[in-house]
Scaffold this active site. Structure first.
Site, PDB file in Angstrom:
ATOM      1  N   HIS A  47      -0.788  -3.334  -9.931  1.00  0.00           N
ATOM      2  CA  HIS A  47      -1.268  -4.174 -11.030  1.00  0.00           C
ATOM      3  C   HIS A  47      -0.254  -4.171 -12.169  1.00  0.00           C
ATOM      4  CE1 HIS A  47      -5.015  -3.467  -8.826  1.00  0.00           C
ATOM      5  NE2 HIS A  47      -5.403  -4.616  -9.338  1.00  0.00           N
ATOM      6  N   TYR A  69       4.232  -2.510 -14.977  1.00  0.00           N
ATOM      7  CA  TYR A  69       3.952  -2.781 -13.578  1.00  0.00           C
ATOM      8  C   TYR A  69       3.632  -1.435 -12.933  1.00  0.00           C
ATOM      9  CZ  TYR A  69       5.588  -7.558 -14.010  1.00  0.00           C
ATOM     10  OH  TYR A  69       5.711  -8.875 -14.360  1.00  0.00           O
ATOM     11  N   CYS A  70       2.362  -1.227 -12.638  1.00  0.00           N
ATOM     12  CA  CYS A  70       1.838   0.022 -12.099  1.00  0.00           C
ATOM     13  C   CYS A  70       1.731  -0.169 -10.578  1.00  0.00           C
ATOM     14  CB  CYS A  70       0.479   0.271 -12.751  1.00  0.00           C
ATOM     15  SG  CYS A  70      -0.207   1.867 -12.477  1.00  0.00           S
ATOM     16  N   ILE A  71       2.637   0.466  -9.830  1.00  0.00           N
ATOM     17  CA  ILE A  71       2.840   0.139  -8.423  1.00  0.00           C
ATOM     18  C   ILE A  71       2.555   1.342  -7.525  1.00  0.00           C
ATOM     19  CG2 ILE A  71       4.536  -0.739  -6.756  1.00  0.00           C
ATOM     20  CD1 ILE A  71       3.803  -2.745  -9.016  1.00  0.00           C
TER      21      ILE A  71
END
Length: 147
Positions: free
Chosen positions: A103, A117-119
């Site tokens: 997200h 950007y949390c990946i």
């Protein structure tokens, strides 16, 4: 990448990577291989190998997932409205082949655009800077630091 090549690559993924990258799962916070990784290089998507994030754009958000300020190749990333789990968020997916990455949130470093950007680590494969040229990602060397 052709559809049959993509499916073969998906079939080779371990079950947990498949659950996260193909079925929109999420790894537990602080459990991913790349959460604390600081090696210079580029992160690519696990199925297609499309370039996604440079190590120079990675930062410690304290969230428990690798966090980046921006995609290396924005054309490879789709951002879609996500209303699951009683929240309104923006889901990040690979354009082709379609794969779940994580997200994006508007609480990143303000001096670098303000995005986080949390990946999921399970959706990524890190190519160390020293291997980028040989793996076909030499065009992105200017976006990484030397070790």
């Amino acid at each position: 990448m052709k559809l049959e090549e993509s499916q073969t690559s998906v079939d080779r993924l371990p079950a947990e990577q498949r659950r996260i990258s193909q079925d929109s799962g999420t790894e537990r916070p602080f459990s991913g291989a790349y959460n604390d990784d600081e090696e210079p290089g580029i992160s690519v998507e696990v199925v297609a190998g499309e370039p996604l994030f440079a190590s120079t754009d990675k930062f410690d958000s304290g969230s428990g997932w690798p966090s980046f300020t921006k995609p290396t190749a924005p054309a490879n990333v789709n951002e879609l409205r996500d209303t699951t789990h009683g929240m309104v968020r923006t889901k990040v997916r690979l354009v082709h082949p379609d794969g779940h990455l994580g997200h994006v949130f508007p609480d990143g470093p303000s001096n670098q655009g303000g995005l986080r950007y949390c990946i999921n680590s399970a959706s990524l494969r890190l190519i160390p800077r020293d291997d980028m040229e040989s793996e076909g990602h030499g065009a992105y060397l200017d976006q990484t630091e030397e070790a």
